[in-house]
Design a protein around this motif. Structure first.
Motif, PDB file in Angstrom:
ATOM      1  N   ARG A  27       0.872  -1.178   0.000  1.00 34.32           N
ATOM      2  CA  ARG A  27       0.000   0.000   0.000  1.00 34.32           C
ATOM      3  C   ARG A  27       0.903   1.219   0.000  1.00 34.32           C
ATOM      4  NH1 ARG A  27      -3.032   0.154   4.986  1.00 34.32           N
ATOM      5  NH2 ARG A  27      -3.384  -1.988   4.372  1.00 34.32           N
ATOM      6  N   TRP A  47       1.897   6.817  -6.222  1.00 38.62           N
ATOM      7  CA  TRP A  47       1.180   6.028  -7.219  1.00 38.62           C
ATOM      8  C   TRP A  47       1.665   6.378  -8.626  1.00 38.62           C
ATOM      9  CZ3 TRP A  47      -4.719   6.446  -5.682  1.00 38.62           C
ATOM     10  CH2 TRP A  47      -4.902   5.880  -4.420  1.00 38.62           C
ATOM     11  N   ALA A  78       4.860  -0.013  -6.564  1.00 34.25           N
ATOM     12  CA  ALA A  78       4.154  -1.174  -6.012  1.00 34.25           C
ATOM     13  C   ALA A  78       4.667  -2.460  -6.651  1.00 34.25           C
ATOM     14  CB  ALA A  78       2.649  -1.034  -6.204  1.00 34.25           C
ATOM     15  N   THR A 128      -7.218  -9.182  -2.716  1.00 29.44           N
ATOM     16  CA  THR A 128      -7.768  -7.829  -2.774  1.00 29.44           C
ATOM     17  C   THR A 128      -9.248  -7.913  -3.108  1.00 29.44           C
ATOM     18  OG1 THR A 128      -7.415  -5.582  -3.608  1.00 29.44           O
ATOM     19  CG2 THR A 128      -7.297  -7.374  -5.227  1.00 29.44           C
ATOM     20  N   ASN A 158     -10.618  -3.794  -7.052  1.00 32.13           N
ATOM     21  CA  ASN A 158      -9.335  -3.090  -6.961  1.00 32.13           C
ATOM     22  C   ASN A 158      -8.466  -3.454  -8.173  1.00 32.13           C
ATOM     23  OD1 ASN A 158      -6.879  -1.934  -6.329  1.00 32.13           O
ATOM     24  ND2 ASN A 158      -6.931  -2.576  -4.185  1.00 32.13           N
ATOM     25  N   SER A 202      -4.443  -2.902  -8.004  1.00 34.56           N
ATOM     26  CA  SER A 202      -3.703  -3.917  -7.262  1.00 34.56           C
ATOM     27  C   SER A 202      -3.691  -5.238  -8.033  1.00 34.56           C
ATOM     28  CB  SER A 202      -4.313  -4.111  -5.870  1.00 34.56           C
ATOM     29  OG  SER A 202      -3.371  -4.668  -4.998  1.00 34.56           O
TER      30      SER A 202
END
Length: 183
Positions: free
Chosen positions: A96, A102, A107, A131, A135, A138
């Motif tokens: 996270r 982002w 990630a 998840t 999402n 992800s």
């Protein structure tokens, strides 16, 4: 306690200086979009303390993620045994990041680091990621690191109220199917 390094990230133990940005991240409704609620500063601090305890006890868990170029705390990533209420067992990878981090590939980079550690240092036979079905960002990370999804594994999380966050998907990864050397 091992630290994990990538070209741009340091996954390390938690520091007191991480608590304010961690709390701010967990109070951000967009960061917590796929969770039932945002966290209070107290709940954030308690989670960081648990994460640090697990790292100290096991030598692995949820690491704080730092951008090497700036030394800035940008989130967390790691491995943890699947929670007891889940309809499956194993070790889960997760990540996270704070919103400013982002869209930079962090990630994926952090996820590769933790799965590489899980397979090469811990000898895990499989790593999972879970998840909410909605999402998509992800889930894209999970696919980029080589994980696969079988809809037969999808489930409703009994700890989440009825609604769009209850349906969860499970992705799986076995040794040799990730992109080693990038983590």
């Amino acid at each position: 306690m091992p630290e994990l390094r990538t070209a741009r990230l340091l996954l390390r133990e938690w520091r007191d200086s991480d608590l304010a940005p961690w709390a701010a991240m967990n109070a951000d409704p967009e960061v917590r979009r796929y969770f039932p609620d945002v966290l209070t500063p107290e709940r954030s601090a308690a989670s960081a303390a648990r994460f640090q305890d697990d790292l100290g006890r096991r030598g692995w868990g949820w690491w704080a993620v730092e951008a090497v170029a700036t030394g800035e705390f940008i989130g967390f990533a790691g491995l943890d045994p699947v929670e007891e209420h889940m309809p499956f067992t194993g070790v889960e990878a997760g990540w996270r990041l704070a919103r400013p981090a982002w869209g930079h590939g962090y990630a994926t980079e952090a996820a590769l680091a933790v799965v590489t550690f899980g397979f090469e240092s811990l000898g895990l036979p499989e790593i999972l990621a879970v998840t909410t079905a909605t999402n998509l960002r992800s889930r894209a990370v999970m696919r980029r690191i080589g994980m696969t999804h079988d809809p037969a594994d999808d489930f409703d999380d009994p700890e989440v109220p009825e609604g769009p966050l209850r349906r969860n998907v499970v992705y799986r990864l076995r040794p040799g199917h990730h992109r080693p050397g990038e983590g």
